[in-house]
Write an enzyme that holds these catalytic residues in place. Structure first.
Site, PDB file in Angstrom:
ATOM      1  N   PHE A 512       0.827  -1.205   0.000  1.00 21.75           N
ATOM      2  CA  PHE A 512       0.000   0.000   0.000  1.00 21.75           C
ATOM      3  C   PHE A 512       0.861   1.254   0.000  1.00 21.75           C
ATOM      4  O   PHE A 512       0.588   2.232  -0.679  1.00 21.75           O
ATOM      5  CB  PHE A 512      -0.888  -0.048   1.253  1.00 21.75           C
ATOM      6  N   ASP A 626      -5.405 -11.766   1.500  1.00 18.86           N
ATOM      7  CA  ASP A 626      -3.972 -11.486   1.621  1.00 18.86           C
ATOM      8  C   ASP A 626      -3.492 -11.765   3.040  1.00 18.86           C
ATOM      9  O   ASP A 626      -2.753 -10.986   3.634  1.00 18.86           O
ATOM     10  CB  ASP A 626      -3.683 -10.037   1.240  1.00 18.86           C
TER      11      ASP A 626
END
Length: 808
Positions: A512, A626
């Protein structure tokens, strides 16, 4: 010297060398084995010879030892355990009448003999690969005939029960096959601890410490021993119980001959099954028989019940109260309990059912193998002194077991114990009936209310989902209505909190973007997650994480405190996790040693509960997609928190499986069906959890073919070799083996074969036998499918490009 003389001397020397070194398994009549000589079983499994225990001075004993363990010297049987020979002058001979005789040649004293004679012409003593020393007729093939032998060591065990040995009684030969501990680790003479079969009432197994019963293993219930009903592991060994007019015994046969295991009563009174671990070259206790407080015989007295899941172990059964309240208040429960209402043998007396109980001591009980349970109830009802009844054989629901005395030595065994029906006064049964009527009325009232409430909730959920949930691809910019009351932070606030996103405040870097530590104006420590411009994730993932995590509340999920969506900045604000990611502990040689076994079990269970909440108990059925060690954060108390919901997807209604055009996630944690075809479901998360579980137990990252390594060790019966080396000396080896098996069940190749998380949580916390795992999903065994490297570069057949797999 004459050539013939030289030849004769060479021949004599060669013969002598051959005789003293050759691994023969047989002693013939009139042959003598002296101290320093041995006989060895055909496959080099066991060795018979003289030994001295550690720190035992010059005392010499004749025993049977494991040969294949080299210098370990573990002894499984001792002949002259109470009469040591003071020097190396022992000689073992087989007389013409078949008696084995151990003599001290320096004094001529016979220190031990078998005292069992045979009349065959060609008797031998032979050591078998089972560890059994037998005196048999060499002209007949009678090694495996349980009747046609003169003598065998298996009939006279010392402290150890090997695979194939019988533990019990042989009436025809007048033999009690008991296990008796060594007095100490350096003294094999008879110690105080004795495991034996008691034939009073229904036969059952005890262990004594001197004259006192230490604990009661119980009687055979058709499936297992009543005190150990969860120990039914057909994948590892077979339990067999035989009871007839000739003999009564229980026997354990190993299914995997390459795995060395033994059941031993140790000199400290611990009884259990030990397994040899090649990697550490040591024995480990993986199945203790007296492992907890409730194993102590009669701990709670008559009509008392022990439950080790409770803060106070002993409680009186329903309908009973402590006999001496003051003693119970001081945790002295031995006085037991008494009935609240005494029996008077009235026709209205009946029976109350108590479930999941280790049946009381069957000493002086009565039983009949042919009666039905209804006949059993009738017999007990018609006899005023009958206090309780139960089924004798739980496997078939047959047979009758009756007690005529106060009930003693009971405990709760959740989900595994048996049902017992205890005689109660009429007034006690009336209380049960009143409670039952009240419950039925309550159900009649509650059901319509619950149905209406669920319908209302369902309608609201469908409305919210229709309005709020995004399409899997794309999506509108985030709005305040998407995240309910989640605070919106200004960019300036977060700039100040992180010291302008200073490098000194940086906690880590993910797919991210970077994560920074921040301190808000009110003093709260926070983790600030900032989406980088070149991140693989975009607005959709950012919006995904905010929406999902703001609606999820669970102690094992990271808590989001707010967000910032200002200009090009997309920022998430989380609670601060001082111990950071699990991966930083697991895969570092130094920090891994700070994570002990209890903490690892706690982390595994916490992750499992968090994932169960996502899949089943949350308002939205969430698939994380994930799950990996880096996305498990640890708080101050090392409690695990699942984080990073950027790739998460929700299911609604009856949806169970879906497909995506973009395969994203982390190689090594992806399930085969997702990596190959983009198909994902809750079972995809189960696969990732299995990988994570095996990583936590082993300390090995899956990039090193962890699944293949774990599978091979498990199939070879060496699963303990997977465990992180500094953890292996723990007393929790049976728990480690269970967790490894659960992990392998979770990573099975076919998604339909993997358990749901609700079952996984039960398996982790229970003791019931687990199913055998099937072949795991190896990425290196895709048959004719694309390999992971192919996925990195190739397009799928529908011309939709698959995104690359990144180590996030």
């Amino acid at each position: 010297m004459e050539p013939f003389s030289i030849f004769f001397l060479c021949f004599t020397f060669s013969f002598h060398t051959l005789f003293t070194t050759m691994a023969v398994d047989t002693i013939f009549m009139n042959q003598t084995i002296k101290d320093g000589q041995t006989i060895v079983s055909p496959q080099q499994s066991f060795e018979l010879g003289f030994f001295s225990p550690p720190n035992a001075s010059e005392n010499r004993y004749l025993g049977i030892m494991y040969k294949r363990l080299g210098n370990d010297g573990t002894t499984v049987w001792v002949a002259n355990r109470d009469t040591p020979i003071k020097n190396k002058t022992g000689e073992l001979s087989l007389r013409l009448d078949g008696v084995l005789e151990l003599r001290d040649s320096s004094t001529g004293v016979i220190v031990w003999s078998t005292n069992t004679k045979g009349n065959a012409r060609n008797l031998v003593a032979r050591l078998l690969d089972s560890g059994n020393l037998m005196v048999i007729d060499n002209d007949n093939d009678n090694e495996n005939n349980d009747d046609d032998y003169i003598w065998q060591s298996f009939d006279h065990p010392t402290d150890t029960l090997l695979s194939g040995m019988k533990f019990g009684r042989k009436f025809k030969r007048g033999i009690a096959m008991n296990l008796t501990s060594w007095k100490s680790a350096s003294d094999p003479s008879k110690g105080p601890y004795v495991a034996y079969l008691n034939l009073d009432g229904l036969p059952q197994f005890y262990q004594n410490n001197g004259d006192q019963i230490q604990y009661r293993i119980g009687s055979w219930n058709g499936r297992a021993l009543s005190g150990r009903p969860w120990v039914v592991p057909p994948s590892k060994y077979i339990q067999e119980y035989v009871s007839n007019e000739r003999e009564i015994y229980i026997e354990f046969d190993s299914r995997n001959g390459s795995v060395l295991s033994r059941l031993t009563v140790t000199s400290s009174g611990i009884t259990g099954r030990f397994a040899w671990v090649n990697r550490t070259q040591r024995w480990f206790l993986f199945e203790p028989l007296n492992a907890d407080t409730c194993e102590q015989y009669g701990l709670c007295g008559v009509y008392g019940n022990c439950d080790n899941t409770q803060l106070i172990a002993c409680r009186c059964l329903d309908g009973f109260v402590p006999k001496i309240r003051a003693q119970w208040n001081n945790s002295d429960w031995t006085s037991g309990c008494q009935r609240e209402v005494a029996l008077d043998c009235s026709v209205n007396e009946g029976f109350r059912q108590y479930r999941f109980i280790k049946l009381p001591d069957t000493n002086r009980s009565w039983y009949d193998t042919n009666m039905t349970i209804e006949q059993c109830k009738t017999k007990c009802r018609n006899e005023c002194n009958c206090t309780a009844y139960a089924t004798l054989n739980v496997e078939y629901g047959t047979g009758c077991l009756l007690w005529y005395t106060e009930l003693f030595d009971m405990r709760t065994i959740p989900n595994e114990g048996q049902d017992i029906y205890i005689r109660m006064a009429a007034s006690e049964l009336e209380k049960d009936e009143r409670a039952s009527r009240k419950q039925r009325k309550l159900i009649i009232i509650i059901i319509p209310v619950v149905v209406c409430f669920l319908l209302l909730i369902g309608m609201c959920f469908l409305f919210i989902r229709k309005k709020k949930l995004n399409q899997q691809e794309g999506g509108d910019p985030i709005s305040h209505s998407d995240v309910l009351d989640l605070p919106l932070f200004s960019l300036s606030t977060l700039v100040v909190a992180t010291n302008n996103f200073s490098i000194s405040n940086k906690l880590g870097q993910g797919g991210f973007g970077p994560v920074y530590k921040g301190i808000l104006n009110d003093g709260r420590e926070v983790a600030v997650k900032r989406l980088s411009e070149n991140s693989a994730q975009g607005v959709e993932e950012f919006k995904n994480e905010v929406i999902f995590i703001s609606r999820l509340q669970h102690r094992n999920l990271v808590k989001i405190l707010g967000y910032c969506f200002e200009g090009k900045e997309k920022i998430l604000v989380y609670e601060y996790m001082p111990n950071k990611g699990l991966d930083l502990f697991l895969f570092d040689d130094k920090t891994s040693k700070t994570l002990n076994l209890i903490q690892r079990f706690h982390i595994i269970n916490g992750i499992a509960r968090g994932l169960l909440y996502l899949h089943q108990d949350s308002r939205l059925r969430i698939i994380h997609r994930d799950l990996k060690a880096a996305n498990i954060l640890l708080d101050h108390d090392m409690n695990p928190k699942i984080s990073d919901f950027g790739l998460a997807r929700s299911f609604g209604g009856n949806e169970t499986t879906t497909k995506t055009n973009r395969v994203v996630g982390t190689y090594g944690y992806m399930s085969p069906e997702y990596a190959r075809h983009g198909t994902f479901s809750v079972k995809s998360d189960v696969f990732s959890f299995g990988v994570l579980l095996l990583e936590i137990v082993s300390g090995i990252h899956n990039k090193h073919d962890l699944l293949g390594h774990a599978w091979r060790l498990y199939k070879e019966g060496k699963a303990l070799e997977l465990v992180d080396s500094f953890l292996i000396e723990s007393d929790h080896t049976i728990k480690m083996l269970r967790f490894i098996q659960v992990g392998l069940l979770c990573v099975e190749n076919k998604q339909e074969d993997r358990p749901h998380m609700s079952i996984v949580v039960m398996m982790l916390g229970g003791e019931r036998e687990l199913p055998e795992p099937k072949h795991p999903g190896f990425y290196t065994e895709f048959d004719n499918e694309s390999t992971p490297n192919d996925i990195l570069t190739q397009n799928s057949y529908n011309n939709v490009t698959l995104s690359h797999l990144t180590a996030r």
